[in-house]
Write an enzyme that holds these catalytic residues in place. Structure first.
Site, PDB file in Angstrom:
ATOM      1  N   HIS A 216       4.598  -0.684   6.190  1.00 27.64           N
ATOM      2  CA  HIS A 216       3.867   0.369   6.884  1.00 27.64           C
ATOM      3  C   HIS A 216       2.476  -0.095   7.321  1.00 27.64           C
ATOM      4  O   HIS A 216       1.747   0.659   7.968  1.00 27.64           O
ATOM      5  CB  HIS A 216       3.778   1.641   6.026  1.00 27.64           C
ATOM      6  CG  HIS A 216       2.920   1.537   4.793  1.00 27.64           C
ATOM      7  ND1 HIS A 216       3.442   1.302   3.541  1.00 27.64           N
ATOM      8  CD2 HIS A 216       1.592   1.664   4.628  1.00 27.64           C
ATOM      9  CE1 HIS A 216       2.469   1.294   2.653  1.00 27.64           C
ATOM     10  NE2 HIS A 216       1.329   1.515   3.287  1.00 27.64           N
ATOM     11  N   ASP A 238      10.201  -1.001   3.171  1.00 27.64           N
ATOM     12  CA  ASP A 238       8.747  -1.031   3.334  1.00 27.64           C
ATOM     13  C   ASP A 238       8.263  -2.455   3.059  1.00 27.64           C
ATOM     14  O   ASP A 238       7.575  -2.706   2.075  1.00 27.64           O
ATOM     15  CB  ASP A 238       8.059  -0.028   2.412  1.00 27.64           C
ATOM     16  CG  ASP A 238       6.596   0.207   2.803  1.00 27.64           C
ATOM     17  OD1 ASP A 238       6.154  -0.373   3.816  1.00 27.64           O
ATOM     18  OD2 ASP A 238       5.910   0.959   2.094  1.00 27.64           O
ATOM     19  N   GLY A 316      -5.671   2.793  -0.851  1.00 26.73           N
ATOM     20  CA  GLY A 316      -6.349   1.509  -0.826  1.00 26.73           C
ATOM     21  C   GLY A 316      -5.585   0.441  -1.580  1.00 26.73           C
ATOM     22  O   GLY A 316      -5.878  -0.745  -1.464  1.00 26.73           O
ATOM     23  N   SER A 318      -2.189   0.016  -1.257  1.00 30.68           N
ATOM     24  CA  SER A 318      -0.953  -0.304  -0.547  1.00 30.68           C
ATOM     25  C   SER A 318      -0.845  -1.786  -0.220  1.00 30.68           C
ATOM     26  O   SER A 318      -1.831  -2.432   0.121  1.00 30.68           O
ATOM     27  CB  SER A 318      -0.867   0.482   0.769  1.00 30.68           C
ATOM     28  OG  SER A 318      -0.289   1.732   0.592  1.00 30.68           O
ATOM     29  N   SER A 333       4.258   0.127  -2.300  1.00 31.77           N
ATOM     30  CA  SER A 333       4.678   0.957  -1.176  1.00 31.77           C
ATOM     31  C   SER A 333       3.876   2.256  -1.142  1.00 31.77           C
ATOM     32  O   SER A 333       3.088   2.488  -0.237  1.00 31.77           O
ATOM     33  CB  SER A 333       6.172   1.257  -1.270  1.00 31.77           C
ATOM     34  OG  SER A 333       6.573   2.164  -0.261  1.00 31.77           O
TER      35      SER A 333
END
Length: 364
Positions: A216, A238, A316, A318, A333
């Site tokens: 993403h 993802d 923050g 991810s 994810s």
């Protein structure tokens, strides 16, 4: 892609690449970063020696779990760990398989449904028109059922939907009042990489020629601080990878204290194992693996095949890395909750990313 995400970061540089094999017990603690051990010890309520003993147990347990799966065949219903008692539990649906599990070194647990049966129910969920009140579902091998998470106020709608599936009543369990997971996106500053000079994400793990991260974070062709997205899949999966010509990846994860955590391989840990995540927002945090092959319905779309954990995370974090000792597990994810009150975080398994793109994990 319209999604900006920040998170955990990992520095990288070309040491001899290697795909992990099941580590020997001593290899489980060799080179494990002291800060990771500190975080793990705090999670377990023990000291550094106790944390190292758990890592050795986990390494042994991986072999036991593999042996059980091979010995029990179609009757296999999953394995999980109890790190306090150093026990590997194995569920199976027949007396013969239960005996085989005991012979393999596990404590046998009788089960009504095989893991294949539960995965088939999870797949049926994924192919159905799932109501919005259900944000995620996962297989609880210890309870031998598929857990369907339900947001507050959605109990009846979820129950009505599950009834339409025509599956055994004891094979599905509603877990109500759940907070819906979301991708951990933010644009605050930190050590990370920028996408198209706008959004920010963190490096997951170094691979030959670049690094892997969350899908993403960007689309194929998007530029980053260090290179360009060569592959990206989100939703559905993802994961993504970025080629970094002119830069030198290394098999390490930044520890945010001037040092680095060595990555030794990517052997999958068992359900119940303690794992630790390092994020640019919240630093090191640890918890346990609850399930594999979990499905989450983010606002942006459904993602399947995720690792569900009790590790906390915040916006923050991810894209960052999840480790079991020195073994890479996955990239962050999304999830729910926070690191003050606790939460649930999902990770895209790193081995799936490596296999899908034909990449080689870099190790130190």
């Amino acid at each position: 892609m319209g999604i900006t995400a920040l998170g955990l970061f990992l520095t990288t540089a070309a040491t001899a690449p290697a795909l992990a094999q099941t580590p020997a017990p001593d290899a489980a603690v060799d080179g494990v970063d002291p800060q990771l051990l500190d975080a793990m010890a705090a999670e377990l309520g023990t000291d550094i020696t106790g944390a190292e003993d758990v890592l050795r147990f986990q390494a042994d347990a991986t072999g036991t779990a593999d042996d059980v799966a091979a010995a029990t065949g179609d009757a296999f219903a999953g394995t999980w760990l109890d790190e306090t008692t150093r026990t590997v539990y194995a569920a199976a649906t027949t007396d013969t398989a239960l005996s085989a599990a005991a012979d393999a070194g596990a404590v046998p647990v009788a089960a009504a449904h095989s893991l294949d049966d539960l995965e088939a129910i999870a797949a049926q969920l994924e192919s159905s028109s799932v109501p919005d009140v259900i944000p995620s579902w996962w297989i609880d091998v210890a309870s031998n059922d598929v857990v369907v998470d339900v947001v507050a106020g959605g109990d009846q709608a979820a129950a009505d939907f599950v009834e339409t599936l025509g599956v055994p009543a004891d094979a599905v369990r509603l877990q109500t009042g759940v907070e819906a997971p979301e991708t951990l996106a933010t644009i605050r500053g930190g050590i990370a990489y920028y996408i198209n000079n706008q959004g920010r994400c963190s490096v997951g793990f170094a691979v030959q020629g670049g690094f892997v991260t969350a899908g993403h974070c960007g689309d194929v062709g998007d530029s980053t601080t260090y290179g360009t997205f060569q592959g990206s899949s989100f939703p559905g999966n993802d994961y993504a990878w970025v080629a970094t010509p002119g830069h030198t990846p290394v098999g390490q994860v930044d520890d945010y204290a001037g040092g680095a955590v060595a990555v030794k391989g990517s052997t999958q840990a068992a359900v119940g194992a303690t794992v630790c995540r390092s994020g640019s927002t919240t630093g090191w945090h640890c918890g346990q693996i609850q399930a594999y092959n979990s499905t989450v319905r983010y606002a942006e779309g459904t993602v399947s095949g995720l690792i569900r954990t009790t590790v906390c995370a915040e916006p923050g974090d991810s894209g960052g890395s999840l480790l079991a000792g020195n073994q890479a597990q996955g990239v962050t994810s999304g999830g729910s909750g926070n690191c003050s009150s606790g939460g649930t975080t999902y990770f895209q398994p790193v081995n799936e990313i490596l296999q899908n793109y034909g990449l080689r994990l870099l190790t130190s």
